[in-house]
Design an enzyme around this catalytic site. Structure first.
Site, PDB file in Angstrom:
ATOM      1  N   TYR A 213      14.395  37.477 -82.511  1.00 56.83           N
ATOM      2  CA  TYR A 213      14.570  37.270 -81.135  1.00 56.83           C
ATOM      3  C   TYR A 213      13.454  36.083 -80.730  1.00 56.83           C
ATOM      4  O   TYR A 213      13.007  36.034 -79.697  1.00 56.83           O
ATOM      5  CB  TYR A 213      14.109  38.438 -80.075  1.00 56.83           C
ATOM      6  CG  TYR A 213      14.896  39.615 -80.300  1.00 56.83           C
ATOM      7  CD1 TYR A 213      16.046  39.862 -80.937  1.00 56.83           C
ATOM      8  CD2 TYR A 213      14.800  40.841 -79.523  1.00 56.83           C
ATOM      9  CE1 TYR A 213      16.863  40.710 -81.215  1.00 56.83           C
ATOM     10  CE2 TYR A 213      15.456  41.982 -79.639  1.00 56.83           C
ATOM     11  CZ  TYR A 213      16.668  41.900 -80.278  1.00 56.83           C
ATOM     12  OH  TYR A 213      17.567  43.003 -80.498  1.00 56.83           O
TER      13      TYR A 213
ATOM     14  N   LYS B 141      14.618  44.512 -94.727  1.00 63.22           N
ATOM     15  CA  LYS B 141      15.741  44.488 -95.344  1.00 63.22           C
ATOM     16  C   LYS B 141      15.933  43.184 -96.361  1.00 63.22           C
ATOM     17  O   LYS B 141      16.349  42.419 -96.515  1.00 63.22           O
ATOM     18  CB  LYS B 141      17.010  44.051 -94.065  1.00 63.22           C
ATOM     19  CG  LYS B 141      18.263  44.337 -94.746  1.00 63.22           C
ATOM     20  CD  LYS B 141      18.770  45.530 -95.087  1.00 63.22           C
ATOM     21  CE  LYS B 141      20.265  45.593 -95.713  1.00 63.22           C
ATOM     22  NZ  LYS B 141      20.415  46.666 -96.358  1.00 63.22           N
TER      23      LYS B 141
ATOM     24  N   ASP C 203      18.323  50.251 -93.228  1.00 62.75           N
ATOM     25  CA  ASP C 203      19.700  51.105 -92.836  1.00 62.75           C
ATOM     26  C   ASP C 203      19.340  52.608 -93.522  1.00 62.75           C
ATOM     27  O   ASP C 203      19.849  53.353 -92.965  1.00 62.75           O
ATOM     28  CB  ASP C 203      20.750  50.509 -93.675  1.00 62.75           C
ATOM     29  CG  ASP C 203      20.356  49.601 -95.070  1.00 62.75           C
ATOM     30  OD1 ASP C 203      19.204  49.821 -95.140  1.00 62.75           O
ATOM     31  OD2 ASP C 203      21.260  49.125 -95.881  1.00 62.75           O
TER      32      ASP C 203
ATOM     33  N   ASP D  73      14.177  47.559 -81.906  1.00 64.69           N
ATOM     34  CA  ASP D  73      15.358  47.579 -80.943  1.00 64.69           C
ATOM     35  C   ASP D  73      16.046  48.525 -81.182  1.00 64.69           C
ATOM     36  O   ASP D  73      16.137  49.398 -80.375  1.00 64.69           O
ATOM     37  CB  ASP D  73      15.557  46.152 -80.655  1.00 64.69           C
ATOM     38  CG  ASP D  73      16.369  46.199 -79.140  1.00 64.69           C
ATOM     39  OD1 ASP D  73      16.338  47.288 -78.673  1.00 64.69           O
ATOM     40  OD2 ASP D  73      16.795  45.004 -78.869  1.00 64.69           O
TER      41      ASP D  73
ATOM     42  N   ASP E 142      16.443  52.849 -80.024  1.00 68.40           N
ATOM     43  CA  ASP E 142      17.830  53.579 -79.282  1.00 68.40           C
ATOM     44  C   ASP E 142      17.982  54.716 -79.963  1.00 68.40           C
ATOM     45  O   ASP E 142      18.539  55.600 -79.245  1.00 68.40           O
ATOM     46  CB  ASP E 142      19.003  52.486 -79.260  1.00 68.40           C
ATOM     47  CG  ASP E 142      18.753  51.659 -77.745  1.00 68.40           C
ATOM     48  OD1 ASP E 142      17.662  51.346 -77.529  1.00 68.40           O
ATOM     49  OD2 ASP E 142      19.976  51.432 -77.357  1.00 68.40           O
TER      50      ASP E 142
HETATM   51 MG    MG Z   1      16.673  47.904 -76.627  1.00 68.54          MG
END
Ligand code: MG
Ligand code: NAI
Length: 348
Positions: free
Chosen positions: A132, A182, A215, A239, A243
């Site tokens: 980001y 990763k 993962d 992020d 969730d």
């Molecule tokens: Mg989020």
């Protein structure tokens, strides 16, 4: 001395849940000077930008921002997010995003056979760079040769500070740090990240550290969440993982976060993890727990540890005894939950 706190309620359910967080804070009786910032998507339609040009000047002197959510179907999401929360995080260099993920007693979790004892993870998310960072571009728009580049940026200094913070958090908790990268498919940024983790581990002999591919970590959060304590990850990975974490702790409405720059005097921004939830906005049914929990994190930032513990205790009581909103198995309104938390706070 009173604390100066700005409220950026924002869009959708933002004002609904932040109003309840503020009610709970007021019930604590702390000296807080509130200011309201009318920024967000409505402001955008009036002024052509999500925040005033001199937003930094307007935030001068504040110690914290309590934020609801930003985003509205009438504004493209990349415009609203980059014009507000991402701009705030980057320009104020709020490099750490703390996201406690805990299933509170009384809240139905989706994992069969798992309860509150199995799920208590602190995510430490890198908050200003990585995927980001905002580096990239597009060329040849609309042509078959159109190209879009989105470049991940990892700096040694940026990785070091967030990894060190995560080690410090793990040292104060159960002593296990899981670093999610990763670095099998990606060969540069995450490999630097892994190297930094090994280097800093030398300063924390009491913390067990493990490197896990992101993962595999997603699967492990579902299969054996009790094997995790502190997780440190890049901006994008954390992020996504949080969730998933929010879902395991009962839903998006439960999850809280703190955007901070530890070791500096910079203000912190405290916000529920969820967005503006346009699908339920205006109905008075949004769960205010994540916003109230974010207020707990804000109190910790303001060095009000006792008040933070009181507010968290009140939230835990209400989650256990009700009322609860419908997303966590109840039928109460946002306001009824907020009133109940405030009443518990006032009852001491
Ligand atoms: Mg989020
Ligand atoms: P969202 O988090 O707003 O909603 C996802 C799902 O969770 C929806 O079904 C919603 O009803 C539910 N939900 C969210 N908050 C809830 C609450 N307090 N109580 C009960 N249920 C709740 O994510 P979505 O739909 O992807 O994004 C909506 C808008 O929010 C977009 O414009 C997006 O860009 C923005 N957004 C803003 C964020 C921020 O301000 N930091 C973070 C995430 C999204």
């Amino acid at each position: 001395m009173s604390h100066r706190v700005a409220v950026l309620a924002g869009d959708g359910v933002g004002p609904e849940v932040v109003g309840e967080a503020r009610k709970a804070l007021d019930a604590l009786g702390l000296p807080i000077d509130w200011a309201e910032l009318p920024w967000g998507s409505a402001w955008y339609h009036e002024h052509g930008r999500m925040m005033p040009e001199d937003w930094e000047g307007e935030l001068d002197g504040f110690q914290a921002v309590l934020l609801g959510a930003i985003g509205d179907p009438s504004v493209p999401d990349h415009v609203s997010l980059w014009g507000s929360i991402l701009e705030l995080r980057q320009r104020l260099d709020l490099w750490a995003n703390l996201r406690p993920c805990r299933l509170l007693p009384g809240i139905p979790g989706p994992l069969a056979g798992r309860g509150p004892d199995d799920f208590d993870i602190l995510f430490v998310r890198e908050n200003t760079e990585g995927e980001y960072a905002g580096v990239g571009g597009r060329a040849h728009r609309g042509l078959p040769t159109e190209v879009a580049l989105e470049t991940s940026v990892f700096t040694r200094a940026g990785v070091e500070r967030v990894v060190r913070l995560a080690f410090e958090c793990a040292a104060q908790r159960r002593g296990l740090l899981t670093s999610a990268t990763k670095s099998n498919a990606s060969r540069f940024g995450y490999v630097l990240w892994d190297e930094v983790v090994v280097e800093i581990a030398g300063d924390f002999p009491g913390v067990r550290v493990e490197r896990v591919l992101v993962d595999a970590l997603a699967a492990r959060m579902v299969r054996s969440p009790d094997s995790l304590d502190v997780v440190v990850a890049s901006n994008l990975f954390a992020d996504i993982l949080t969730d998933l974490g929010a879902a395991i702790q009962g839903g998006m409405g439960m999850a809280a976060s703190a955007n901070i720059a530890p070791g500096t005097s910079e203000l912190g921004i405290f916000e529920p993890v969820h967005g503006s939830a346009p699908d339920i906005a205006g109905q008075g049914v949004a769960n205010p727990a994540g916003a109230i929990w974010s207020a707990v994190l804000m109190l910790e930032h303001l060095d009000e540890a006792d008040a933070a513990a009181r507010l968290l205790g009140a939230l835990e009581d209400v989650c256990r005894d009700g009322p609860r909103t419908r997303d966590v198995g109840g039928s109460a309104t946002t306001r009824e939950v907020g009133d109940a938390v405030a009443a518990r706070v006032a009852a001491g």
